[in-house]
Design an enzyme around this catalytic site. Structure first.
Site, short mmCIF file in Angstrom:
data_model
loop_
_atom_site.label_atom_id
_atom_site.label_comp_id
_atom_site.label_asym_id
_atom_site.label_seq_id
_atom_site.Cartn_x
_atom_site.Cartn_y
_atom_site.Cartn_z
N GLY A 69 0.82 -1.21 0.00
CA GLY A 69 0.00 0.00 0.00
C GLY A 69 0.85 1.26 0.00
N THR A 70 1.96 1.23 0.72
CA THR A 70 2.82 2.42 0.80
C THR A 70 3.34 2.80 -0.58
OG1 THR A 70 3.44 1.87 3.05
CG2 THR A 70 4.95 3.31 1.84
N ASN A 135 -7.70 3.82 9.14
CA ASN A 135 -7.04 2.70 9.81
C ASN A 135 -7.15 2.76 11.32
OD1 ASN A 135 -5.33 4.88 8.63
ND2 ASN A 135 -3.82 4.14 10.10
N GLN A 163 -7.87 -0.13 4.01
CA GLN A 163 -8.60 -0.63 5.19
C GLN A 163 -10.08 -0.87 4.90
OE1 GLN A 163 -7.28 -1.68 7.92
NE2 GLN A 163 -5.24 -0.73 7.98
N SER A 183 -3.77 -3.20 -0.36
CA SER A 183 -2.62 -3.89 0.24
C SER A 183 -3.06 -5.31 0.60
CB SER A 183 -2.17 -3.15 1.50
OG SER A 183 -1.20 -3.90 2.18
N HIS A 185 -1.84 -7.62 2.66
CA HIS A 185 -1.80 -8.19 4.02
C HIS A 185 -2.90 -7.67 4.93
CE1 HIS A 185 0.40 -5.00 6.51
NE2 HIS A 185 0.58 -4.53 5.28
N THR A 221 11.09 -7.27 -11.64
CA THR A 221 10.52 -8.61 -11.75
C THR A 221 9.34 -8.75 -10.78
OG1 THR A 221 12.66 -9.51 -12.33
CG2 THR A 221 11.03 -11.08 -11.48
N CYS A 308 3.65 4.91 15.82
CA CYS A 308 4.11 4.86 14.43
C CYS A 308 5.04 3.68 14.30
CB CYS A 308 4.76 6.17 14.01
SG CYS A 308 6.38 6.42 14.70
#
Ligand code: PLP
Length: 371
Positions: A69-70, A135, A163, A183, A185, A221, A308
């Protein structure tokens, strides 16, 4: 037995996703190779692309796989030259991708102010970024209304749906989103893979160059095992969307019992629409950091909204944007449920949380929030 209630940080890998990852790891092949091994790897990537696209109602050609996501947020925010507006409650990967962006305020419920957005758009902007679900609080933004305003002003809309996807139905075109971040995960796939979905006809400037992968929008890749796991998780999460009602019952029960136990506790964002799994609970006089450590000792995993990635605890910028003072923004924890959560988990949480909230045993300096 430990209780995991931090699904917004990462949720356990779904068995379908784990099987897809190990299946892909057992095969050799670069998805860009033309021989049979390469073609098999390409097929795994294409199947995943199809599943990820289907989760948000677009076609596979709209999907750009990234490292998470970042990266997808950075790709979106940095691919459009010109002024950017972001909501004040965005994830750090949006806020820090364009530190020059103007922040649009939210109200006390965490909802972006459409009046402030309209005024900011009158000043001129090329791109607006407003997340779908927060989030820390789970608050769902009025993204369709935001999109209408943004497009009236000739700008583009990026939406961080990390989220939201897998928790509520998401239609990228129905909401009017030009670029959307996912994202893996957060929905039961492996860590380190995500996607930016780009609507038809929109060009993005690549962050990574040096290969023609992902239609030249993201060189490198492809991470075939992770992408295969992402695809399997997206399909499973899409099929499990109806489980949200059960999660909402568990979350509502948890919040009712929290307020019965400590009537001056606060559930942040409770007057706004929220995803079913998230509860942001403020407790007067106990820092989020203290609460997280204390619950961890009792075998309960939650997080402080304010923590954080470095582990340093600062007041939550989300809660500050909602109008809380520094103490209020430090004294909250995020409890987030997920596909493995059971009623027993809620009972264990309430048991440990109520003991912590009522205890006077901890030394004052540790318990008290810092002014
Ligand atoms: N956006 C939001 C709203 C998030 O909650 C997160 C992760 O916590 C991210 C983006 C970053 O995603 P990733 O961990 O895949 O880089």
């Amino acid at each position: 037995m430990d209780t995991y209630l931090d699904h917004n940080a990462t949720t356990p890998v779904r068995p379908e996703a784990a099987a897809a990852v190990t299946g892909a790891l057992a095969r050799c092949g670069n998805a860009s190779s033309v021989h049979r091994f390469g073609r098999l790897a390409r097929r795994a990537v294409d199947d995943a692309r199809q599943a990820v696209a289907a989760l948000v109602g677009v076609t596979p050609a709209n999907v750009v796989f990234t490292s998470g996501g970042t990266e997808a947020n950075n790709l979106a925010l940095r691919s459009v030259p010109g002024a950017v507006l972001v909501s004040a409650v965005e994830h750090a990967s949006v806020l820090d991708a364009r530190p020059d962006a103007m922040r649009v305020p939210v109200d006390g419920n965490g909802l972006v102010s459409l009046d402030a957005l309209a005024a900011a758009l009158d000043g001129g902007a090329a791109l607006v970024s407003v997340m779908l679900a927060n989030n820390e609080t789970g608050v769902i933004q009025p993204v369709a209304d935001v999109a209408a305003l943004v497009h009236e002003h000739g700008a583009l809309l990026h939406c961080d749906a990390v989220q939201a996807a897998g928790k509520i139905p998401v239609s990228m075109s129905g909401l009017g989103i030009d670029m959307l971040t996912l994202s893996a995960h957060k929905l039961g796939g492996p860590q380190g893979v995500g996607a930016l979905l780009v609507r038809d006809g929109l060009e993005t400037e690549p962050l990574l160059r040096g290969g023609g992968q992902e239609r030249s929008r993201r060189a490198g890749t492809e991470n075939v095992p992770a992408i295969a796991g992402f695809g399997a998780a997206a399909q499973a999460a899409g099929e499990a969307l109806s489980d949200a009602a059960g999660l909402a019952r568990l979350r509502d029960d948890l919040e009712t019992r929290v307020l019965e136990c400590v009537p001056d506790a606060t559930i942040h964002g409770t007057n706004a629409p929220r995803v079913a799994n998230t509860s942001c609970i403020g407790l007067p006089n106990l820092t989020g950091e203290f609460q997280v450590m204390s619950l961890d000792l009792a075998g309960i995993a939650v997080s402080a909204g304010s923590a954080c990635s470095s582990g340093k605890v600062t007041p939550s910028h989300v809660l500050e944007a909602m109008g809380l003072d520094a103490d209020g923004a430090r004294n909250a924890i995020r409890v987030s449920l997920g596909w493995t959560t059971t009623r027993d988990d809620i009972d264990r949480f309430i048991d440990a949380w109520s003991r912590m909230a009522r205890t006077d045993e901890a030394p004052g300096e540790v318990r008290r929030s810092v002014a």
